[in-house]
Design a protein around this motif. Sequence first.
Motif, PDB file in Angstrom:
ATOM      1  N   LEU A 119       0.844  -1.199   0.000  1.00  0.00           N
ATOM      2  CA  LEU A 119       0.000   0.000   0.000  1.00  0.00           C
ATOM      3  C   LEU A 119       0.871   1.238   0.000  1.00  0.00           C
ATOM      4  CD1 LEU A 119      -1.736  -2.065   2.377  1.00  0.00           C
ATOM      5  CD2 LEU A 119      -3.377  -0.606   1.205  1.00  0.00           C
ATOM      6  N   GLY A 120       0.690   2.070  -1.024  1.00  0.00           N
ATOM      7  CA  GLY A 120       1.491   3.270  -1.159  1.00  0.00           C
ATOM      8  C   GLY A 120       1.122   4.330  -0.134  1.00  0.00           C
ATOM      9  N   GLY A 121       1.965   5.347  -0.065  1.00  0.00           N
ATOM     10  CA  GLY A 121       1.732   6.441   0.867  1.00  0.00           C
ATOM     11  C   GLY A 121       2.888   6.616   1.828  1.00  0.00           C
ATOM     12  N   PHE A 122       2.917   7.779   2.451  1.00  0.00           N
ATOM     13  CA  PHE A 122       3.927   8.099   3.468  1.00  0.00           C
ATOM     14  C   PHE A 122       3.217   8.901   4.535  1.00  0.00           C
ATOM     15  CE2 PHE A 122       7.263  10.284   5.608  1.00  0.00           C
ATOM     16  CZ  PHE A 122       8.388   9.485   5.494  1.00  0.00           C
ATOM     17  N   GLY A 123       3.057   8.317   5.706  1.00  0.00           N
ATOM     18  CA  GLY A 123       2.182   8.940   6.682  1.00  0.00           C
ATOM     19  C   GLY A 123       0.763   8.851   6.142  1.00  0.00           C
ATOM     20  N   CYS A 147       0.049  10.913   3.526  1.00  0.00           N
ATOM     21  CA  CYS A 147       0.237  11.579   2.235  1.00  0.00           C
ATOM     22  C   CYS A 147       0.251  10.552   1.108  1.00  0.00           C
ATOM     23  CB  CYS A 147       1.539  12.368   2.250  1.00  0.00           C
ATOM     24  SG  CYS A 147       1.932  13.155   0.683  1.00  0.00           S
ATOM     25  N   GLY A 148      -0.710  10.667   0.206  1.00  0.00           N
ATOM     26  CA  GLY A 148      -0.720   9.791  -0.958  1.00  0.00           C
ATOM     27  C   GLY A 148      -1.202   8.386  -0.686  1.00  0.00           C
ATOM     28  N   ILE A 149      -2.038   8.196   0.340  1.00  0.00           N
ATOM     29  CA  ILE A 149      -2.540   6.848   0.623  1.00  0.00           C
ATOM     30  C   ILE A 149      -3.793   6.581  -0.224  1.00  0.00           C
ATOM     31  CG2 ILE A 149      -1.625   6.849   2.972  1.00  0.00           C
ATOM     32  CD1 ILE A 149      -4.491   7.304   3.981  1.00  0.00           C
ATOM     33  N   PHE A 156      -7.593   6.520  10.792  1.00  0.00           N
ATOM     34  CA  PHE A 156      -7.524   6.796   9.357  1.00  0.00           C
ATOM     35  C   PHE A 156      -6.401   5.974   8.736  1.00  0.00           C
ATOM     36  CE2 PHE A 156      -6.958   9.706   5.614  1.00  0.00           C
ATOM     37  CZ  PHE A 156      -8.259   9.591   5.130  1.00  0.00           C
ATOM     38  N   GLY A 157      -6.512   5.759   7.425  1.00  0.00           N
ATOM     39  CA  GLY A 157      -5.512   4.958   6.740  1.00  0.00           C
ATOM     40  C   GLY A 157      -5.556   3.517   7.205  1.00  0.00           C
ATOM     41  N   LEU A 158      -4.396   2.885   7.267  1.00  0.00           N
ATOM     42  CA  LEU A 158      -4.339   1.488   7.694  1.00  0.00           C
ATOM     43  C   LEU A 158      -4.799   1.307   9.130  1.00  0.00           C
ATOM     44  CD1 LEU A 158      -1.024   0.193   6.068  1.00  0.00           C
ATOM     45  CD2 LEU A 158      -3.377  -0.217   5.356  1.00  0.00           C
ATOM     46  N   GLY A 159      -4.850   2.391   9.894  1.00  0.00           N
ATOM     47  CA  GLY A 159      -5.376   2.315  11.251  1.00  0.00           C
ATOM     48  C   GLY A 159      -6.794   1.785  11.297  1.00  0.00           C
ATOM     49  N   LEU A 160      -7.557   2.021  10.231  1.00  0.00           N
ATOM     50  CA  LEU A 160      -8.932   1.511  10.160  1.00  0.00           C
ATOM     51  C   LEU A 160      -8.945  -0.014  10.066  1.00  0.00           C
ATOM     52  CD1 LEU A 160     -10.407   4.137   7.671  1.00  0.00           C
ATOM     53  CD2 LEU A 160     -10.727   4.054  10.153  1.00  0.00           C
ATOM     54  N   LYS A 194      -1.775   5.158  -5.106  1.00  0.00           N
ATOM     55  CA  LYS A 194      -2.602   6.357  -5.294  1.00  0.00           C
ATOM     56  C   LYS A 194      -1.823   7.345  -6.160  1.00  0.00           C
ATOM     57  CE  LYS A 194      -5.203  10.083  -4.164  1.00  0.00           C
ATOM     58  NZ  LYS A 194      -4.254  11.184  -4.288  1.00  0.00           N
ATOM     59  N   ALA A 195      -2.479   7.850  -7.213  1.00  0.00           N
ATOM     60  CA  ALA A 195      -1.854   8.842  -8.081  1.00  0.00           C
ATOM     61  C   ALA A 195      -2.768  10.051  -8.232  1.00  0.00           C
ATOM     62  CB  ALA A 195      -1.536   8.240  -9.451  1.00  0.00           C
ATOM     63  N   TRP A 196      -2.182  11.156  -8.647  1.00  0.00           N
ATOM     64  CA  TRP A 196      -2.947  12.383  -8.860  1.00  0.00           C
ATOM     65  C   TRP A 196      -3.776  12.267 -10.137  1.00  0.00           C
ATOM     66  CZ3 TRP A 196      -0.970  16.605 -12.328  1.00  0.00           C
ATOM     67  CH2 TRP A 196      -1.840  17.706 -12.354  1.00  0.00           C
TER      68      TRP A 196
END
Length: 232
Positions: free
Chosen positions: A24-28, A30-32, A60-64, A156-158
Amino acid sequence: MINKKVNSVTEALQGIEDGMTIMLGGFGLCGIPENSIAELVQKGTTNLTCISNNAGVDDFGLGLLLQKRQIKKMISSYVGENAEFERQMLSGELEVELTPQGTLAEKCRAAQAGIPAFFTPAGYGTEVAEGKETREFNGKMHVMELAYKADFSIVKAWKGDEAGNLIFKGTARNFNAVMAGGAKITIAEVEELVPAGTLDPNEIHIPGIMVQRIFQGEKFEKRIEQRTVRQK
């Protein structure tokens, strides 16, 4: 040209089953891939092994996924913002593999490039190196690390096109770029999906050959993990 567009996040995540390994992409925060994570929670998929730089935050994020006990093992670099992660790890409910951040990125990139293993000096002489082959190069000891083997990679991409070509925006590029193409199937969640041929080839960060499914997400929250503002 192959059209890789799918009509919904539900269709995009078809085939993800209990016990699988997912990048799973992302940093913090950001971009998840927000929509995809929410869909995994809704699906109730369990016993997952998740490869991610971090484990999101508590709500939020993987915390869910952690709240619902859907993750069996986390392979991460930094997990300091998630109290529930800490509780599950210390209680033995969650298996954890902490990896130096550069090594984690390279294990993803090696999988993307089809390289089965590589040597790195990071972690030599620590618990990270236990049970692994070591070798000396130019007078310095290195540890052999294996590329990751994942069933799915969710990035995740823009912006993306229907052929799967991706453009990231700013720091949201992070781990998304090295995880795209690093699994058997890569799913791209994008903010804007355009027809093939629309994107400037010179601006594409990840070519469509790395992506098998792409869909346009919605209602991105884009939360800020640590808000810092200048004092007046």
